[in-house]
Design an enzyme around this catalytic site. Structure first.
Site, PDB file in Angstrom:
ATOM      1  N   SER A   1       0.846  -1.039   0.168  1.00 42.62           N
ATOM      2  CA  SER A   1      -0.083   0.017   0.149  1.00 42.62           C
ATOM      3  C   SER A   1       0.869   1.139   0.093  1.00 42.62           C
ATOM      4  CB  SER A   1      -0.964  -0.052   1.250  1.00 42.62           C
ATOM      5  OG  SER A   1      -1.536   1.211   1.485  1.00 42.62           O
TER       6      SER A   1
ATOM      7  N   TYR B   1      -1.966  -1.792  10.112  1.00 37.16           N
ATOM      8  CA  TYR B   1      -1.916  -1.825   8.722  1.00 37.16           C
ATOM      9  C   TYR B   1      -0.745  -1.351   8.150  1.00 37.16           C
ATOM     10  CZ  TYR B   1      -3.920  -1.801   4.106  1.00 37.16           C
ATOM     11  OH  TYR B   1      -3.816  -1.700   2.648  1.00 37.16           O
TER      12      TYR B   1
END
Length: 283
Positions: free
Chosen positions: A142, A155
């Site tokens: 990401s 995350y």
């Protein structure tokens, strides 16, 4: 890289980016092994892709956070006589909220899927690729991998691990015929953020799944270790390197704080939601 006749395993293949990879690779003539928890969705996808492209599609229904999950996946491929030529580690989910308010079991599950399952699957299939002198591993990270991510701390940290792990494997294997690429998208129009519970965590306009998948496959074909799909994301790694980490963390935290402090009416309740009303979702 010619995908024709290759067998590609895709985790988290029932929706979103995983389903996009399945569509694109089947169209390129690759046989697929689709891994996810959703049996009905996987079977429907498999029937549709077989009919559309005439390729072999195997389905492995498996929760990758369950004990012995990767061993079960590997056993399934061995029993079917499958050689996995490429692995796309796409399965993953995010939680949003203040870390001390997120239930410990949810944190452990997030790490188990976003980090441990990815490493275990790579451990299972990379040696065979090296032995054959060809193969590819695509890890979905990401844009969050490039900086600390307050209010999505686990995350962001998990994706930073995926990025570093992928770059190291690229360096180890670039002369062994095995390509390794970390894909670091910004917002993607998969419903990911909607299920997390807010659009306020989004920075920049969301890209379509097909755009991200095509940029990712192009990067693999060029043997690039990292790709950040979309020109608007190219500045993030540079800025994150140049600015002090404490400043980057503070700025990122301000941009995400509204997601945590948003009125509960704006959040999306779902089964298995996190504390403060922020559920988890796969890519």
């Amino acid at each position: 890289m010619n995908w024709q006749g290759q067998t590609v395993m895709i985790t988290g293949a029932s929706s979103g980016i995983g389903a996009g990879f399945a569509e694109a690779l089947a169209a390129r003539g690759a046989d697929l092994v689709l891994v996810a928890r959703s049996a009905d969705v996987l079977q429907h996808t498999a029937r549709r892709l077989r009919a559309a492209h005439g390729v072999r599609i195997d389905v492995v229904v498996q929760d990758l956070t369950a004990p012995g999950a990767v061993a079960a996946v590997r056993s399934a491929t061995e029993q079917r006589g499958l050689t996995v030529d490429a692995l796309i580690n796409n399965a993953g989910f995010a939680s949003a909220g203040r870390f001390h308010e997120v239930p410990a079991d949810r944190v452990n599950t997030e790490v188990a899927l976003d980090v441990a399952a990815l490493v275990d699957l790579t451990t299972a299939y990379l040696p065979g690729m090296v032995e054959r002198g060809r193969g590819a591993i695509v890890n979905i990270a990401s844009i969050a991998a490039f900086q600390p991510t307050p209010y999505m701390a686990v995350y962001g940290a998990a994706k930073a691990f995926v990025l570093s792990f992928s770059q190291a494997l690229w360096a180890e294997n670039r002369r062994a015929g095995v390509r390794v690429t970390a894909v670091c998208p910004g917002p993607v129009d998969t419903g990911f953020l909607g299920v997390v519970g807010t659009s306020e965590v989004r920075v920049g306009r969301p890209r379509q799944v097909g755009y991200v998948v095509e940029r990712a496959l192009r990067a693999v074909e060029r043997n690039r270790p990292v790709v950040t799909p979309g020109p608007e994301n190219a500045w993030v790694p540079l800025v994150s390197r140049l600015l002090p980490r404490r400043l980057v963390a503070a700025v990122t935290g301000r941009s995400l704080r509204g997601a945590v402090d948003a009125p509960s009416a704006a959040r999306v309740p779902t089964a298995g939601s996190l504390t403060a009303g922020f559920p988890a979702t796969e890519h």
